[in-house]
Each structure stands twice: as structure tokens, then as C-alpha cells.
Design a protein around this motif. Structure first.
Motif, PDB file in Angstrom:
ATOM      1  N   TYR A 154       0.819  -1.309  -0.275  1.00  0.00           N
ATOM      2  CA  TYR A 154      -0.130  -0.272   0.317  1.00  0.00           C
ATOM      3  C   TYR A 154       0.609   1.289  -0.485  1.00  0.00           C
ATOM      4  O   TYR A 154       0.213   2.341  -0.241  1.00  0.00           O
ATOM      5  N   HIS A 155       2.382   0.636   0.483  1.00  0.00           N
ATOM      6  CA  HIS A 155       2.761   2.759   0.109  1.00  0.00           C
ATOM      7  C   HIS A 155       3.793   2.417  -1.074  1.00  0.00           C
ATOM      8  O   HIS A 155       4.549   3.232  -1.527  1.00  0.00           O
ATOM      9  N   CYS A 194       3.097   4.007  -3.756  1.00  0.00           N
ATOM     10  CA  CYS A 194       2.472   4.794  -4.410  1.00  0.00           C
ATOM     11  C   CYS A 194       3.799   6.304  -4.826  1.00  0.00           C
ATOM     12  O   CYS A 194       2.849   8.087  -4.860  1.00  0.00           O
ATOM     13  N   LEU A 238       5.480   8.850  -6.669  1.00  0.00           N
ATOM     14  CA  LEU A 238       6.275   9.666  -8.097  1.00  0.00           C
ATOM     15  C   LEU A 238       6.869  10.911  -8.313  1.00  0.00           C
ATOM     16  O   LEU A 238       8.414  10.645  -7.471  1.00  0.00           O
ATOM     17  N   GLY A 264       6.714  11.683  -2.400  1.00  0.00           N
ATOM     18  CA  GLY A 264       6.438  10.799  -1.328  1.00  0.00           C
ATOM     19  C   GLY A 264       6.932  10.710   0.228  1.00  0.00           C
ATOM     20  O   GLY A 264       5.708   9.961   0.338  1.00  0.00           O
ATOM     21  N   THR A 303       7.571   5.751   1.734  1.00  0.00           N
ATOM     22  CA  THR A 303       6.843   5.265  -0.005  1.00  0.00           C
ATOM     23  C   THR A 303       8.196   5.087  -0.150  1.00  0.00           C
ATOM     24  O   THR A 303       8.133   3.739  -1.030  1.00  0.00           O
ATOM     25  N   TYR A 313       9.687   0.317  -2.239  1.00  0.00           N
ATOM     26  CA  TYR A 313      10.070  -0.286  -3.733  1.00  0.00           C
ATOM     27  C   TYR A 313      11.241  -1.083  -3.351  1.00  0.00           C
ATOM     28  O   TYR A 313      11.854  -1.968  -3.995  1.00  0.00           O
ATOM     29  N   ARG A 354       7.663  -6.165  -8.680  1.00  0.00           N
ATOM     30  CA  ARG A 354       7.874  -4.149  -8.833  1.00  0.00           C
ATOM     31  C   ARG A 354       9.541  -4.186  -9.983  1.00  0.00           C
ATOM     32  O   ARG A 354       9.413  -5.285 -10.680  1.00  0.00           O
TER      33      ARG A 354
END
Length: 521
Positions: free
Chosen positions: A98-99, A101, A103, A154, A163, A167, A176
Motif C-alpha cells: 500500500y506504500h 504510491c 511519483l 512521496g 514510500t 520499493y 516491481r
């Protein structure tokens, strides 16, 4: 998709850095980021036993149905939600899922290596409750140069860099994407091709990876390295500007600077004395006092020079900290809930650094304004044009370059508003005071980039200005300036006819980023 990274140093394996509980330096992280060293995880049995002890303690608590934040509870404001034991193994996956996100632009490979190394350093302190296998997996990513694609935007800098670090957690589990040799590929494929098995994260490992200051601290290490070099290159440019402007070297007198005992400022003045030895008597045939951008250059550059020692202390203390939550004291079998993920020290360091750096951009921009203006440059041609005779009327020298330098300076100055004062209450007011450290670090790197562009413009300008002064007055600079002029001549020809300068500016930026010039001992 191919990633171009023109300023990445070629691999030059000088030594090996072993990750254990020992203290790392900014230079260690910079070396790893630039692929100038090998990395290894310590195989010392004592070190590995310390790591295992924290993970074993968590296993013991779970067997005893202990309540552990982020292990048997939800995250953040959801800490009041109890997770059934049968769902505990799935919880770390949900954290990084859920993290996901982020950009913005992705961090560069250099930055990403620094991030991985910085997170690994913290986890190796032995207070995060992770397994040795997790540390080995991060080490392998660095060794194989499989670099998670991490969006730069983020993070609010508390509860850590959640966030962006999600990754890394996802890639460790085969999800990912990564950069592999500059190509964007799926993490699952990249791990498979090097014989790595995706992890199944243990109960606290997702939190341990993500709940820390690794991104902002890694960027701070890279920023420090660039800022330290900026102090030296700005000093050499000032010396060349002073020579080109027929300035007064007595402004940098040793006795003069002994009465204001800022060590960094005194060092800058000493370097200027190396480049501009004063004559026995002060000159009196021209202006007694040079304008501030020359006379007060040590006072401007010296602010950053004097800040570097305490900036190093703050950055390296954060680098060598366990900064997630909760802290796992495996030795005494305690779970300590706190806020070590808070990036306030890095936020303040980066806000402070970008202010001092932007002031150097402004200083150099003012020097260039003097150099190109025939009212203030003591007999040099307008805009430092090298054209003579009838062709002088159609040549404009460095007129446009001075405009560009002014634009870069203005943008750098605009970014000096401190990010750390813009705390936002987030996550149901659980994270109601946050550091904004990662935004501060990203801003600082942008200010450094803009300032280095001003430096490139000034290198063109002082190369031209010193050459013109020698032509006009028949003077000869001291050896340091002569050597710098000779080196610059390899990249930038004198400007006798107007020409496009972009390619030369980009080349000079590369020289700055690779520290081509060994300026002062």
C-alpha cells in the motif's frame, strides 16, 4: 527504457567496504554510490549472532502471543488493530504494497546505491529484529547492481522514508522493477537471472526496511561530497576573478584574517593567498577596496566551509544509527517503542546546506557581473569578447551566458526556503509532526546542481577573463592559476567569435562532478 547517467564514474574498485556494526563515513557511501568499491557483509560469527539474536527474540515473543507493534498490530494510527496470528506472515507484504504510491522522477543509480547502502548500514546495527538473510539480500543487490526503481517524491520524513523504501522491500521480494545495466526490467526476472531467490519477509522486516531515514541520509551524503568540492572550486574561481579584475590580493592577508577566527573562512583566505601572493606593498594606483563579491569572498565561501564539520557530524551520526521503530533489544529481550525514524537532524542539515550553497551561487553570479561589465572590470572588453577590429561590432561575448547564470542563481535562491518548517499532519494525526527531511535533501541537491551550473559558467568566464588580462596587461598569473588555465584550455577554447557554449558547459559540469581538478592540499 534505457537510463542515461552521464556523470556516473566508471567502475574503479579500490577497496572493499564490509558491513557490520562498525562506523561508516560519508566517503564510504559516496564510494559505494559511484561504484568505486566492492561491498560485502561481514561473516564474523559474533556480528551474525547479534543479528540473529534480535530475530530469535521476536520469534519467541510471537510464540508467547506477545503484542508487538507492526508485527501483531496494524501500522501507524492502526496500532490499535490486532492482527490474528494466522495473518501475521502476510502483514509485511501489505505494508510495502500500500506504500507503492510514489511519483516524480526516479532516483538515479548513484542515488539508489547510496540509499541501499545507507539502509543496510542501519539494519546492521543489530537493533531492527531482521534476519541475516535480509542483510545478505540487500548486499547482493549492491553486488549485482540491481537497483530498485524508486520514485523520488512521496516521503514526509517521518515515519521515515516509507514510500520510497517500499520499493526496496518489494524488489527484495521479487516485485516491481529494477535498473539492470541501465535498462528497466522486472525485479522477478532480474533476481532469477543472477540466481537470487525472492524473500518472504519475516514479521518485522517490512517495517525494518521502510521505517527509517535511509533516503534522506543517503542524499545528504552525496550532497555533502558535492558541497565540500564546491568550497574549493568557488575559491579557485574567486582567485581567477580577482586576477582578471586586477584585484587587490591584500584583501586576503593572513594577519587580517587572524583577527576573525572562523577556521573555514581562514582556510579559504589561505587558499586565495596560495593563488594570489600579494606584493610587498599594497597597490594604490587604482581602487583601494575591491567590491564585496571579491573582497568578502572568504566570508561567503567560509560559511559553508565552517558548516561542513558539524554537517558531517549530523549526517554520519544518522548514517550510523538504528532508526526504525520499534527498536529490538535482543540482548535484554526488550521492545522499545520510539521515534528514531524522525529525520529532523538531516532536515536541518540540508536546509542549512542549501542556504550556504545558494549564497555561493549568488557570490559567483556577482563576480561574473563585474567581469562582463566594462564599467567595473578594469579595462577588459565588454562581455569579455575576444573579437577585435570591425568584427567586434557583431560579437557579443558572454552576454547570454551571464543571463543564464543569473537565471540559475535566481532559481537556486528561490529554493532556499527551509522545507523543515512545512510539517504537515498526516496519517490520521498519528504522524502529526514530521521532518520533511527528504524534501529538504532533494531541494539541496537541486540547489547544488544549479550552483554547479553557475560554476561552469564562471569557469568559462574566468578562463576568458584571465586570458584577456594577460593579453592586455602582459601580466602572468601565479602557478596555480596558470595550471588551472592550462587545464581549462583543454575543454574551452578562448571565445574570439560568438559560438554556442552548451556542449562546453555540459563538459565542465562533468568535470565538476568527477572532481577533475585537485585544487588545494
Amino acid at each position: 527504457m534505457k537510463l542515461n547517467e552521464p556523470h556516473l564514474n566508471a567502475v574503479n574498485l579500490k577497496s572493499a567496504i564490509t558491513f557490520d556494526q562498525s562506523r561508516l563515513t560519508i566517503e564510504d557511501i559516496v564510494a559505494i554510490a559511484g561504484r568505486n568499491t566492492q561491498v560485502a557483509l561481514s561473516d564474523d560469527s559474533t556480528f551474525r549472532a547479534v543479528i540473529a539474536r534480535g530475530a530469535d527474540f521476536l520469534d519467541k515473543l510471537l510464540r508467547e502471543d506477545g503484542t508487538i507493534y507492526g508485527v501483531t498490530t496494524g501500522y501507524g494510527d492502526s496500532c490499535t488493530v490486532n492482527v490474528p496470528m494466522e495473518l501475521v506472515p502476510e502483514l509485511p507484504h501489505h505494508l510495502y504494497a500500500y506504500h507503492g504510491c510514489g511519483l516524480g522522477e526516479h532516483f538515479t543509480p548513484t542515488q539508489t546505491r547510496a540509499i541501499l547502502a545507507t539502509r543496510l548500514a542501519s539494519l546492521c546495527k543489530g537493533y531492527s529484529g531482521v534476519s541475516v538473510g535480509l542483510l545478505e539480500q540487500i548486499t547482493r543487490l549492491l553486488q549485482e547492481d540491481l537497483l530498485p526503481l524508486i520514485p523520488a517524491e512521496g516521503s514526509v520524513g517521518a515515519s521515515g522514508d516509507l514510500t520510497p523504501l517500499s520499493y526496496l522491500a518489494a524488489v527484495l521480494c521479487g516485485e516491481r522493477e529494477v535498473w539492470r545495466d541501465g535498462i528497466k526490467v522486472s525485479a522477478a526476472l532480474a533476481l532469477q537471472e543472477v540466481g537470487m531467490t525472492p524473500l518472504r519477509l519475516r514479521p518485522k522486516e517490512g517495517l525494518a526496511i521502510m521505517n527509517g531515514t535511509a533516503v534522506m541520509t543517503a542524499l545528504a551524503c552525496l550532497a555533502y561530497d558535492r558541497a565540500a568540492y564546491l568550497v574549493q572550486i568557488a575559491t579557485r574561481i574567486t582567485a581567477m576573478s580577482s586576477f582578471a579584475l586586477d584585484g587587490n590580493a591584500h584583501h586576503f592577508d593572513e594577519v587580517l584574517f587572524s583577527v576573525k577566527p572562523h577556521a573555514g573562512q581562514q582556510q579559504v583566505a589561505a587558499w586565495l593567498r596560495q593563488d594570489l601572493p600579494a606584493s610587498d606593498a599594497p597597490r594604490n594606483e587604482k581602487r583601494l577596496q575591491d567590491r564585496y563579491s571579491i573582497r568578502c569572498a572568504p566570508h561567503v565561501i567560509g560559511v559553508l566551509a565552517d558548516a561542513l564539520p558539524w554537517l558531517r557530524t549530523s549526517i554520519e551520526n544518522e548514517l550510523n544509527s538504528a532508526n526504525d521503530n520499534p527498536i529490538i533489544d535482543g540482548e535484554n529481550e526488550r521492545v522499545l517503542h520510539g521515534g528514531h525514524f524522525y529525520g529532523g537532524h538531516i532536515a536541518f542539515a540540508m536546509d542549512s546546506m542549501k542556504n550556504a550553497v545558494a549564497n555561493i551561487a549568488d557570490l559567483l553570479d556577482r563576480q561574473m557581473a563585474l567581469l562582463v561589465d566594462s564599467r567595473y572590470n578594469h579595462g577588459l572588453p565588454s562581455n569579455l569578447s575576444g573579437a577585435t577590429g570591425p568584427r567586434a561590432s557583431i560579437n557579443h561575448g558572454l552576454k547570454a551566458l551571464q543571463i543564464s547564470a543569473s537565471a540559475w542563481t535566481a532559481e537556486a535562491l528561490k529554493l532556499t526556503m527551509p522545507a523543515s518548517v512545512f510539517s504537515r499532519s498526516t496519517e490520521c494525526h498519528n504522524q502529526d509532526k514530521v521532518s520533511m527531511g527528504t524534501i529538504a535533501a532533494r531541494d539541496c541537491l537541486r540547489v547544488l546542481q544549479l550552483t554547479e551550473q553557475v560554476v561552469a559558467a564562471l569557469l568559462v568566464s574566468v578562463r576568458q577573463g584571465v586570458w584577456l588580462r594577460c593579453q592586455i596587461d602582459g601580466t602572468t598569473p601565479q602557478k596555480n592559476i596558470q595550471d588551472m588555465l592550462k587545464s581549462l584550455a583543454e575543454d574551452v577554447a578562448v571565445i574570439q567569435e560568438d559560438r554556442m557554449l552548451e556542449s562546453e558547459l555540459r563538459l565542465l559540469l562533468e568535470r565538476i562532478n568527477t572532481k577533475k581538478w585537485d585544487l588545494y592540499v
